[in-house]
Motif scaffolding. Sequence first.
Motif, PDB file in Angstrom:
ATOM      1  N   ALA A  17       0.824  -1.220   0.000  1.00  0.00           N
ATOM      2  CA  ALA A  17       0.000   0.000   0.000  1.00  0.00           C
ATOM      3  C   ALA A  17       0.858   1.270   0.000  1.00  0.00           C
ATOM      4  N   ASP A  18       0.402   2.248  -0.776  1.00  0.00           N
ATOM      5  CA  ASP A  18       0.980   3.589  -0.687  1.00  0.00           C
ATOM      6  C   ASP A  18       0.463   4.294   0.566  1.00  0.00           C
ATOM      7  N   ILE A  19      -0.833   4.110   0.828  1.00  0.00           N
ATOM      8  CA  ILE A  19      -1.490   4.746   1.969  1.00  0.00           C
ATOM      9  C   ILE A  19      -2.311   3.702   2.710  1.00  0.00           C
ATOM     10  N   GLY A  20      -2.233   3.716   4.023  1.00  0.00           N
ATOM     11  CA  GLY A  20      -3.010   2.786   4.820  1.00  0.00           C
ATOM     12  C   GLY A  20      -3.844   3.499   5.869  1.00  0.00           C
ATOM     13  N   TYR A  21      -5.024   2.947   6.125  1.00  0.00           N
ATOM     14  CA  TYR A  21      -5.893   3.420   7.204  1.00  0.00           C
ATOM     15  C   TYR A  21      -6.161   2.232   8.131  1.00  0.00           C
ATOM     16  N   ILE A  22      -6.043   2.446   9.416  1.00  0.00           N
ATOM     17  CA  ILE A  22      -6.370   1.419  10.403  1.00  0.00           C
ATOM     18  C   ILE A  22      -7.729   1.755  11.003  1.00  0.00           C
ATOM     19  N   MET A  23      -8.614   0.762  11.016  1.00  0.00           N
ATOM     20  CA  MET A  23      -9.985   0.977  11.476  1.00  0.00           C
ATOM     21  C   MET A  23     -10.285   0.102  12.685  1.00  0.00           C
ATOM     22  N   GLU A  24     -10.910   0.703  13.688  1.00  0.00           N
ATOM     23  CA  GLU A  24     -11.337  -0.026  14.880  1.00  0.00           C
ATOM     24  C   GLU A  24     -12.712   0.466  15.299  1.00  0.00           C
ATOM     25  N   THR A  25     -13.616  -0.450  15.510  1.00  0.00           N
ATOM     26  CA  THR A  25     -14.985  -0.173  15.985  1.00  0.00           C
ATOM     27  C   THR A  25     -15.613   1.043  15.305  1.00  0.00           C
ATOM     28  N   GLY A  26     -15.539   1.056  13.991  1.00  0.00           N
ATOM     29  CA  GLY A  26     -16.217   2.084  13.211  1.00  0.00           C
ATOM     30  C   GLY A  26     -15.493   3.399  13.090  1.00  0.00           C
ATOM     31  N   LYS A  27     -14.250   3.466  13.560  1.00  0.00           N
ATOM     32  CA  LYS A  27     -13.483   4.707  13.488  1.00  0.00           C
ATOM     33  C   LYS A  27     -12.140   4.477  12.809  1.00  0.00           C
ATOM     34  N   ILE A  28     -11.641   5.505  12.115  1.00  0.00           N
ATOM     35  CA  ILE A  28     -10.271   5.498  11.610  1.00  0.00           C
ATOM     36  C   ILE A  28      -9.368   5.929  12.753  1.00  0.00           C
ATOM     37  N   THR A  29      -8.475   5.043  13.179  1.00  0.00           N
ATOM     38  CA  THR A  29      -7.625   5.352  14.331  1.00  0.00           C
ATOM     39  C   THR A  29      -6.207   5.736  13.932  1.00  0.00           C
ATOM     40  N   LEU A  30      -5.745   5.276  12.770  1.00  0.00           N
ATOM     41  CA  LEU A  30      -4.404   5.609  12.297  1.00  0.00           C
ATOM     42  C   LEU A  30      -4.414   5.767  10.792  1.00  0.00           C
ATOM     43  N   LYS A  31      -3.551   6.647  10.295  1.00  0.00           N
ATOM     44  CA  LYS A  31      -3.358   6.813   8.860  1.00  0.00           C
ATOM     45  C   LYS A  31      -1.878   7.054   8.606  1.00  0.00           C
ATOM     46  N   GLY A  32      -1.373   6.508   7.497  1.00  0.00           N
ATOM     47  CA  GLY A  32       0.024   6.755   7.151  1.00  0.00           C
ATOM     48  C   GLY A  32       0.407   5.983   5.918  1.00  0.00           C
ATOM     49  N   SER A  33       1.663   6.059   5.537  1.00  0.00           N
ATOM     50  CA  SER A  33       2.125   5.233   4.424  1.00  0.00           C
ATOM     51  C   SER A  33       2.123   3.777   4.874  1.00  0.00           C
ATOM     52  N   GLY A  34       2.065   2.862   3.914  1.00  0.00           N
ATOM     53  CA  GLY A  34       2.099   1.447   4.261  1.00  0.00           C
ATOM     54  C   GLY A  34       3.337   1.099   5.069  1.00  0.00           C
ATOM     55  N   ALA A  35       4.487   1.630   4.642  1.00  0.00           N
ATOM     56  CA  ALA A  35       5.749   1.346   5.326  1.00  0.00           C
ATOM     57  C   ALA A  35       5.741   1.871   6.756  1.00  0.00           C
ATOM     58  N   ASP A  36       5.234   3.087   6.952  1.00  0.00           N
ATOM     59  CA  ASP A  36       5.198   3.668   8.297  1.00  0.00           C
ATOM     60  C   ASP A  36       4.299   2.868   9.231  1.00  0.00           C
ATOM     61  N   LEU A  37       3.156   2.442   8.716  1.00  0.00           N
ATOM     62  CA  LEU A  37       2.230   1.688   9.563  1.00  0.00           C
ATOM     63  C   LEU A  37       2.786   0.306   9.904  1.00  0.00           C
ATOM     64  N   LEU A  38       3.539  -0.288   8.978  1.00  0.00           N
ATOM     65  CA  LEU A  38       4.177  -1.581   9.273  1.00  0.00           C
ATOM     66  C   LEU A  38       5.171  -1.461  10.424  1.00  0.00           C
ATOM     67  N   ASN A  39       5.745  -0.270  10.577  1.00  0.00           N
ATOM     68  CA  ASN A  39       6.743  -0.036  11.623  1.00  0.00           C
ATOM     69  C   ASN A  39       6.159   0.618  12.872  1.00  0.00           C
ATOM     70  N   ASN A  40       4.837   0.821  12.857  1.00  0.00           N
ATOM     71  CA  ASN A  40       4.177   1.446  13.992  1.00  0.00           C
ATOM     72  C   ASN A  40       3.984   0.422  15.110  1.00  0.00           C
ATOM     73  N   ASP A  41       4.375   0.770  16.331  1.00  0.00           N
ATOM     74  CA  ASP A  41       4.304  -0.171  17.453  1.00  0.00           C
ATOM     75  C   ASP A  41       2.886  -0.654  17.725  1.00  0.00           C
ATOM     76  N   GLU A  42       1.896   0.258  17.621  1.00  0.00           N
ATOM     77  CA  GLU A  42       0.501  -0.133  17.848  1.00  0.00           C
ATOM     78  C   GLU A  42       0.046  -1.163  16.822  1.00  0.00           C
ATOM     79  N   VAL A  43       0.421  -0.933  15.560  1.00  0.00           N
ATOM     80  CA  VAL A  43       0.037  -1.854  14.496  1.00  0.00           C
ATOM     81  C   VAL A  43       0.750  -3.197  14.668  1.00  0.00           C
ATOM     82  N   LYS A  44       2.029  -3.153  14.997  1.00  0.00           N
ATOM     83  CA  LYS A  44       2.790  -4.390  15.219  1.00  0.00           C
ATOM     84  C   LYS A  44       2.134  -5.260  16.297  1.00  0.00           C
ATOM     85  N   LYS A  45       1.746  -4.617  17.382  1.00  0.00           N
ATOM     86  CA  LYS A  45       1.175  -5.348  18.513  1.00  0.00           C
ATOM     87  C   LYS A  45      -0.224  -5.873  18.213  1.00  0.00           C
ATOM     88  N   ALA A  46      -1.067  -5.028  17.600  1.00  0.00           N
ATOM     89  CA  ALA A  46      -2.480  -5.387  17.409  1.00  0.00           C
ATOM     90  C   ALA A  46      -2.729  -6.247  16.174  1.00  0.00           C
TER      91      ALA A  46
END
Length: 237
Positions: A201-230
């Motif tokens: 992905a060029d751009i990624g959105y993380i969604m939880e319980t009907g809300k967008i909680t994170l947005k960023g490049s695919g690479a950045d989100l892959l390295n995001n601690d919250e995304v790694k854990k969840a």
Amino acid sequence: MIKIDNLVVSYGGIEALKDISLEVPSGKIVTLVGANGAGKSTTLKSIVGLVKPKSGSISYEGTDLTKLSTEKMVEKGIALVPEGRRVFADLTVLENLKIGAYSRKDRKEISEDLENVYSLFPRLKERSWQLAGTLSGGEQQMLAIGRALMSRPKLIMMDEPSLGLAPIIVKELFGIIKKINEEGTTVLLIEQNANAALKIADIGYIMETGKITLKGSGADLLNNDEVKKAYLGESVK
């Protein structure tokens, strides 16, 4: 290309989408990632008109998508690969692909696009006279994508393309999705498989319980601690 502003969708008084906003720029791969029940498919259903929003707007190249029929969406260059493939089991691979071009008239262009699909998915060419219902799950997913491509879309939306597939097939499939994008088609990818989706992905959105909680490049989100854990099953120190 697609712009969603402050979208709210309710089912029986319960908000399934809570004031979400996102964009799908032309020429990019955008992925919406989240667990089952996060609201990803509701977002997609709202885009294609299967669910009516309570409030907010959805536009495609400046046109209000909520007022377009499915036929008009196809005419404007939007194609959907639905969850669960939904190929026509009793028709051949070739017949399924031709159905994807039902709204088109130029036989030469259709033939050219058929060869392009076969070049992306050589297994479909080998099985062109085989009934779609006898294909493996991965082959059916390839067929569903190929059928969508036969409408010559500017934007292709895919709902959980990795669902139920073996990791080796997922890797192959996502490589082809990347190639489809490189050849000029914008991609909106709805996925639970965060690792596979964010890698392309060029751009990624993380969604939880009907809300967008994170947005960023695919690479950045892959390295995001919250995304790694969840979503990636990695422990974070």
